[in-house]
Design a protein around this motif. Structure first.
Motif, mmCIF file in Angstrom:
data_model
loop_
_atom_site.group_PDB
_atom_site.id
_atom_site.type_symbol
_atom_site.label_atom_id
_atom_site.label_comp_id
_atom_site.label_asym_id
_atom_site.label_seq_id
_atom_site.Cartn_x
_atom_site.Cartn_y
_atom_site.Cartn_z
ATOM 1 N N ARG A 1 -6.138 7.264 -2.378
ATOM 2 C CA ARG A 1 -6.225 6.135 -1.086
ATOM 3 C C ARG A 1 -7.296 4.862 -1.881
ATOM 4 O O ARG A 1 -6.899 3.874 -1.281
ATOM 5 N N PHE A 2 -8.167 4.989 -2.834
ATOM 6 C CA PHE A 2 -8.877 3.946 -3.216
ATOM 7 C C PHE A 2 -8.126 2.903 -4.288
ATOM 8 O O PHE A 2 -8.201 1.830 -4.003
ATOM 9 N N GLU A 3 -7.353 3.720 -5.016
ATOM 10 C CA GLU A 3 -6.479 2.787 -5.926
ATOM 11 C C GLU A 3 -5.586 1.911 -5.177
ATOM 12 O O GLU A 3 -5.276 0.801 -5.445
ATOM 13 N N VAL B 1 0.989 -1.081 -0.159
ATOM 14 C CA VAL B 1 -0.024 -0.148 -0.023
ATOM 15 C C VAL B 1 0.882 1.162 0.090
ATOM 16 O O VAL B 1 0.495 2.225 -0.672
ATOM 17 N N GLU B 2 2.096 0.958 0.748
ATOM 18 C CA GLU B 2 2.862 2.343 0.611
ATOM 19 C C GLU B 2 3.344 2.572 -0.626
ATOM 20 O O GLU B 2 3.668 3.799 -0.969
ATOM 21 N N THR B 3 4.112 1.567 -1.432
ATOM 22 C CA THR B 3 4.326 1.681 -2.670
ATOM 23 C C THR B 3 3.403 2.354 -3.476
ATOM 24 O O THR B 3 3.842 3.406 -4.180
ATOM 25 N N TYR B 4 2.197 1.808 -3.493
ATOM 26 C CA TYR B 4 1.260 2.508 -4.453
ATOM 27 C C TYR B 4 1.013 3.969 -4.172
ATOM 28 O O TYR B 4 0.759 4.829 -5.011
ATOM 29 N N LEU B 5 0.915 4.372 -2.739
ATOM 30 C CA LEU B 5 1.016 5.733 -2.307
ATOM 31 C C LEU B 5 1.912 6.420 -2.806
ATOM 32 O O LEU B 5 1.956 7.456 -3.290
ATOM 33 N N ALA B 6 3.236 5.975 -2.763
ATOM 34 C CA ALA B 6 4.375 6.612 -2.951
ATOM 35 C C ALA B 6 4.379 6.951 -4.478
ATOM 36 O O ALA B 6 4.986 8.102 -4.735
ATOM 37 N N VAL C 1 -5.812 -4.822 -1.523
ATOM 38 C CA VAL C 1 -6.027 -5.402 -0.286
ATOM 39 C C VAL C 1 -7.410 -5.864 -0.074
ATOM 40 O O VAL C 1 -7.912 -6.975 0.565
ATOM 41 N N GLY C 2 -8.331 -5.005 -0.527
ATOM 42 C CA GLY C 2 -9.951 -4.983 -0.263
ATOM 43 C C GLY C 2 -10.449 -6.300 -0.996
ATOM 44 O O GLY C 2 -11.321 -6.774 -0.804
ATOM 45 N N LYS C 3 -9.971 -6.187 -2.434
ATOM 46 C CA LYS C 3 -10.347 -7.310 -3.229
ATOM 47 C C LYS C 3 -10.150 -8.740 -2.572
ATOM 48 O O LYS C 3 -10.774 -9.520 -2.638
#
Length: 313
Positions: free
Chosen positions: A174-176, A164-169, A181-183
């Motif tokens: 937030r949704f993406e 998740v941190e990599t995606y945010l970086a 993880v949610g799926k």
């Protein structure tokens, strides 16, 4: 349709059934599993809870009142949210209980009302002997699904938040960032329901169908009833879990796209901690009384020995 031939059961029958739990406890003792006590406590809770529920439902069924039915439905949702929050989830966040309650109400009530009224052709839909058992079954499966999903998400954010941190970086929203993880959590939560529908009727005969047959309905009608209920369970579990995941993920990743594992609390709920503390104090008090009694007995014996020795002298 054929007449019901189910016998009237007494507490003697329940005690005979309890022998199966005793067998499990004995097996646990022999194999050293360490779950014998938990089995007996769970069996005791089962007897107590079903007895209380039977008394309450008996009055609700007799009254045939819509407000009584809605009251039972609300109570079951509150108890279900409590179970999912404090017993099924290993980690919790603030305001988790009201959010889970909102998720369960939003997922169970509409599905149960629509399914009972239209799929099951019940008019009115709130007939107590039909609606209450159905919403109870829906809630039971929703609790399990929510527990699996939230434990998966909370474990991911506590122990493996790098994805998740990599995606945010890299600029993901937030949704993406939370979507994978949610799926995965939703897939794991719905897997037991999918597996249950896969083997139902082929290998296992479900409880609702068995109850309908014992109650005197035709096998064909009982089978159709079970189909409808399973479809309602799958839809309700998916909706409840989806809403619970939304609340959880938006709590763990705030509006500024920061991961907040500090919002998770892995400690026991405060009332359980107080319960354990009170039990520990009571146990220490009992041990103190026991030791005090032994000390007094020893002192008395020593006193008698000294007196006997003096008399002999």
């Amino acid at each position: 349709m054929f007449e019901s031939s189910s016998p009237t059961l007494t507490w003697t029958n329940v005690l005979i059934g309890l022998l199966f739990i005793l067998f499990d406890s004995l097996l646990s003792l022999v194999l050293g599993l360490g779950i014998g006590g938990s089995l007996m406590v769970a069996a005791g809770r089962c007897v107590l809870q079903l007895s209380v529920m039977g008394l309450i439902l008996d009055k609700v069924f007799a009254s045939n009142n819509i407000w009584g039915v809605f009251g039972i439905a609300a109570l079951l949702n509150v108890l279900g949210a409590f179970e999912a929050t404090y017993n099924k989830s290993k980690r919790r966040f603030s305001n988790m209980f009201p959010l889970i309650l909102a998720s369960m109400l939003s997922g169970t009530v509409p599905i149960s009302v629509i399914g009972t009224r239209f799929a099951m052709s019940q008019n009115p839909f709130w007939k107590p002997d039909q609606y209450v058992p159905i919403i109870g079954m829906i809630l039971g499966n929703a609790i399990s699904a929510i527990g699996i999903a939230l434990n998966t998400v909370h474990k991911e954010f506590s122990e493996n938040k790098d994805k998740v941190e990599t995606y945010l970086a890299f600029g993901a929203s937030r949704f993406e960032a939370c979507k994978p993880v949610g799926k995965e959590a939703l897939k794991l939560a719905l897997l037991p329901t999918v597996n249950q529908m896969s083997v139902i009727g082929l290998i296992s005969i479900p409880g609702m169908m068995t109850g309908a047959i014992i109650g005197g309905q035709s096998v064909e009608n009982a089978a159709r009833l079970q189909m409808i209920i399973m479809f309602m369970i799958s839809a309700s579990s998916a909706l409840c879990t989806l809403l619970a995941l939304f609340f959880s993920l938006t709590t763990l990743v705030d509006s500024r796209c920061r991961i907040r594992p500090d919002r998770l609390d892995s400690r026991k709920p405060i009332f359980y901690r107080y319960r354990d503390l009170a039990g520990e104090k009571i146990w220490k008090g009992l041990k103190g009384l026991k030791c005090w009694g032994r000390k007094e007995n020893g002192t008395e014996e020593e006193r008698r020995g000294l007196l006997d020795g003096r008399q002999n002298d």
